[in-house]
Design an enzyme around this catalytic site. Structure first.
Site, PDB file in Angstrom:
ATOM      1  NE  ARG A  86       1.283  -5.148  -3.716  1.00 19.34           N
ATOM      2  CZ  ARG A  86       0.764  -4.107  -3.050  1.00 19.34           C
ATOM      3  NH1 ARG A  86      -0.409  -3.611  -3.381  1.00 19.34           N
ATOM      4  NH2 ARG A  86       1.435  -3.573  -2.043  1.00 19.34           N
ATOM      5  NE  ARG A 124      -0.354   5.228   1.889  1.00 19.57           N
ATOM      6  CZ  ARG A 124      -0.408   4.678   0.674  1.00 19.57           C
ATOM      7  NH1 ARG A 124      -0.637   5.417  -0.374  1.00 19.57           N
ATOM      8  NH2 ARG A 124      -0.228   3.383   0.546  1.00 19.57           N
ATOM      9  NE  ARG A 148       3.916  -0.285   1.879  1.00 20.32           N
ATOM     10  CZ  ARG A 148       3.478  -0.892   0.796  1.00 20.32           C
ATOM     11  NH1 ARG A 148       4.008  -2.023   0.417  1.00 20.32           N
ATOM     12  NH2 ARG A 148       2.518  -0.365   0.085  1.00 20.32           N
ATOM     13  NE  ARG A 186       4.225  -1.809  -4.570  1.00 26.84           N
ATOM     14  CZ  ARG A 186       3.114  -1.191  -4.154  1.00 26.84           C
ATOM     15  NH1 ARG A 186       1.986  -1.336  -4.825  1.00 26.84           N
ATOM     16  NH2 ARG A 186       3.128  -0.454  -3.062  1.00 26.84           N
ATOM     17  CE  LYS A 193      -4.816   1.707  -0.325  1.00 22.50           C
ATOM     18  NZ  LYS A 193      -4.200   0.557   0.381  1.00 22.50           N
TER      19      LYS A 193
HETATM   20  P1  ADP Z   1      -3.555  -2.040  -2.286  1.00 23.26           P
HETATM   21  O1  ADP Z   1      -3.731  -1.233  -3.554  1.00 23.26           O
HETATM   22  O2  ADP Z   1      -4.619  -1.757  -1.272  1.00 23.26           O
HETATM   23  O3  ADP Z   1      -2.176  -1.951  -1.710  1.00 23.26           O
HETATM   24  P2  ADP Z   1      -3.781  -4.351  -4.076  1.00 23.26           P
HETATM   25  O4  ADP Z   1      -5.044  -4.025  -4.826  1.00 23.26           O
HETATM   26  O5  ADP Z   1      -2.495  -4.195  -4.819  1.00 23.26           O
HETATM   27  O6  ADP Z   1      -3.754  -3.573  -2.663  1.00 23.26           O
HETATM   28  O7  ADP Z   1      -3.924  -5.855  -3.536  1.00 23.26           O
HETATM   29  C1  ADP Z   1      -2.849  -6.474  -2.811  1.00 23.26           C
HETATM   30  C2  ADP Z   1      -2.672  -7.928  -3.284  1.00 23.26           C
HETATM   31  O8  ADP Z   1      -3.803  -8.696  -2.869  1.00 23.26           O
HETATM   32  C3  ADP Z   1      -2.581  -8.065  -4.800  1.00 23.26           C
HETATM   33  O9  ADP Z   1      -1.661  -9.091  -5.089  1.00 23.26           O
HETATM   34  C4  ADP Z   1      -4.008  -8.444  -5.225  1.00 23.26           C
HETATM   35  O10 ADP Z   1      -4.008  -9.241  -6.404  1.00 23.26           O
HETATM   36  C5  ADP Z   1      -4.499  -9.228  -4.013  1.00 23.26           C
HETATM   37  N1  ADP Z   1      -5.930  -9.007  -3.721  1.00 23.26           N
HETATM   38  C6  ADP Z   1      -6.650  -7.863  -3.863  1.00 23.26           C
HETATM   39  N2  ADP Z   1      -7.931  -8.030  -3.465  1.00 23.26           N
HETATM   40  C7  ADP Z   1      -8.022  -9.329  -3.032  1.00 23.26           C
HETATM   41  C8  ADP Z   1      -9.087 -10.130  -2.483  1.00 23.26           C
HETATM   42  N3  ADP Z   1     -10.321  -9.624  -2.278  1.00 23.26           N
HETATM   43  N4  ADP Z   1      -8.793 -11.418  -2.154  1.00 23.26           N
HETATM   44  C9  ADP Z   1      -7.551 -11.927  -2.337  1.00 23.26           C
HETATM   45  N5  ADP Z   1      -6.516 -11.226  -2.856  1.00 23.26           N
HETATM   46  C10 ADP Z   1      -6.738  -9.953  -3.195  1.00 23.26           C
HETATM   47  P1  AMP Z   2       0.774   2.459  -2.677  1.00 24.36           P
HETATM   48  O1  AMP Z   2       1.055   2.065  -4.075  1.00 24.36           O
HETATM   49  O2  AMP Z   2      -0.495   3.286  -2.536  1.00 24.36           O
HETATM   50  O3  AMP Z   2       0.823   1.283  -1.717  1.00 24.36           O
HETATM   51  O4  AMP Z   2       1.949   3.445  -2.232  1.00 24.36           O
HETATM   52  C1  AMP Z   2       3.288   3.008  -2.182  1.00 24.36           C
HETATM   53  C2  AMP Z   2       4.113   3.969  -1.339  1.00 24.36           C
HETATM   54  O5  AMP Z   2       4.090   5.292  -1.959  1.00 24.36           O
HETATM   55  C3  AMP Z   2       3.611   4.217   0.077  1.00 24.36           C
HETATM   56  O6  AMP Z   2       4.061   3.216   0.984  1.00 24.36           O
HETATM   57  C4  AMP Z   2       4.225   5.582   0.374  1.00 24.36           C
HETATM   58  O7  AMP Z   2       5.615   5.487   0.667  1.00 24.36           O
HETATM   59  C5  AMP Z   2       4.083   6.297  -0.962  1.00 24.36           C
HETATM   60  N1  AMP Z   2       2.790   7.026  -1.046  1.00 24.36           N
HETATM   61  C6  AMP Z   2       1.776   6.771  -1.924  1.00 24.36           C
HETATM   62  N2  AMP Z   2       0.770   7.623  -1.712  1.00 24.36           N
HETATM   63  C7  AMP Z   2       1.127   8.420  -0.674  1.00 24.36           C
HETATM   64  C8  AMP Z   2       0.512   9.486   0.032  1.00 24.36           C
HETATM   65  N3  AMP Z   2      -0.722   9.896  -0.273  1.00 24.36           N
HETATM   66  N4  AMP Z   2       1.202  10.068   1.045  1.00 24.36           N
HETATM   67  C9  AMP Z   2       2.439   9.663   1.364  1.00 24.36           C
HETATM   68  N5  AMP Z   2       3.085   8.667   0.756  1.00 24.36           N
HETATM   69  C10 AMP Z   2       2.435   8.039  -0.258  1.00 24.36           C
END
Ligand code: ADP
Ligand code: AMP
Length: 214
Positions: free
Chosen positions: A127, A88, A171, A160, A13
């Site tokens: 990541r 969420r 999660r 992270r 995302k």
């Molecule tokens: P989210 O915001 O949904 O938690 P991220 O955008 O941070 O996910 O992506 C999670 C991990 O996967 C990151 O390390 C990112 O670089 C990697 N990633 C994102 N999209 C892809 C993809 N299409 N293929 C492989 N790796 C990806």
């Molecule tokens: P993210 O960076 O979107 O993966 O969010 C990291 C963490 O922040 C999540 O696992 C939750 O603990 C918290 N968080 C982020 N957005 C929300 C939301 N909309 N509602 C509740 N918790 C959230």
């Protein structure tokens, strides 16, 4: 243009939101980033949120909803915005709809980045995030030019706290329980578009752009 990015943690995302928001000149609003900035600045909200985030739990709706509704009232949101990580839960989606209805707005595109669970552990395990600017990389799929150093600002990269394997499983469980029902919620509104998130990053971006040009 009001866009929501839906998908499991690690689905991509944030990665896609950065590109799409830039392509369309709209702000990328990540509630996770807002919480991480608050944790870094040691605010009261940050301390409260951290207790939930570190356990892989969602931050309670009452700490998230007002914050988000205030954010989308800001001047940079007049042409639209892309929400990443919000809503969420169903109550969050309902609160967002109420806030939008009051202004004659609605969610136009709820983009579900579909990635099966078996990909997620590898995605989140690899990541890396920059401590300084928050940019996200992946050791295998999106590596930096110099290992451990951010390409954009030369900051150091970290894993992270909530990307540790035991927290990732929690999660994912919470995602299936509380967030996945949003797929049906937005399908019922006729706003749901699903893209295949297992493809490479550029391919997923192209799929999303194709949806947005409809
Ligand atoms: P989210 O915001 O949904 O938690 P991220 O955008 O941070 O996910 O992506 C999670 C991990 O996967 C990151 O390390 C990112 O670089 C990697 N990633 C994102 N999209 C892809 C993809 N299409 N293929 C492989 N790796 C990806
Ligand atoms: P993210 O960076 O979107 O993966 O969010 C990291 C963490 O922040 C999540 O696992 C939750 O603990 C918290 N968080 C982020 N957005 C929300 C939301 N909309 N509602 C509740 N918790 C959230």
């Amino acid at each position: 243009m009001i866009i929501i990015a839906l998908g499991a943690p690690g689905a991509g995302k944030g990665t896609q939101a950065k590109v799409i928001s830039e392509n369309h000149g709209i702000p990328h609003i990540s509630t996770g980033d807002i919480f991480r900035a608050n944790i870094k600045n040691q605010t009261e909200l940050g301390m409260k949120a951290k207790a939930y985030m570190d356990q892989g739990l969602l931050v309670p709706d009452e700490l998230v909803v007002d914050l988000l509704v205030d954010r989308i009232k800001q001047a940079d949101c007049v042409k639209g915005y892309l929400l990443d990580g919000f809503p969420r839960t169903i109550p969050q989606a309902e609160a967002l709809d109420r806030a939008l209805n009051n202004r004659g707005d609605k969610v136009e595109y709820a983009i579900n980045i579909d990635v099966p669970d078996e990909f997620i552990v590898t995605r989140m395990g690899g990541r890396r995030a920059c401590v300084t600017c928050g940019a996200t990389y992946h050791v295998e799929f999106s590596p930096t030019k110099v290992e451990g150093i951010c390409d954009k600002c030369q900051g150091s990269l970290i894993v992270r706290d909530d990307d540790k394997p035991e927290t990732v499983m929690k999660r994912l469980e919470i995602y299936h329980e509380q967030t996945q029902p949003l797929i049906d919620y937005y399908a019922a509104q006729g706003a749901l578009y699903t893209v295949d998130g297992t493809k490479d990053i550029a391919d997923v971006t192209a799929q999303i752009e194709a949806v947005l040009s409809k």
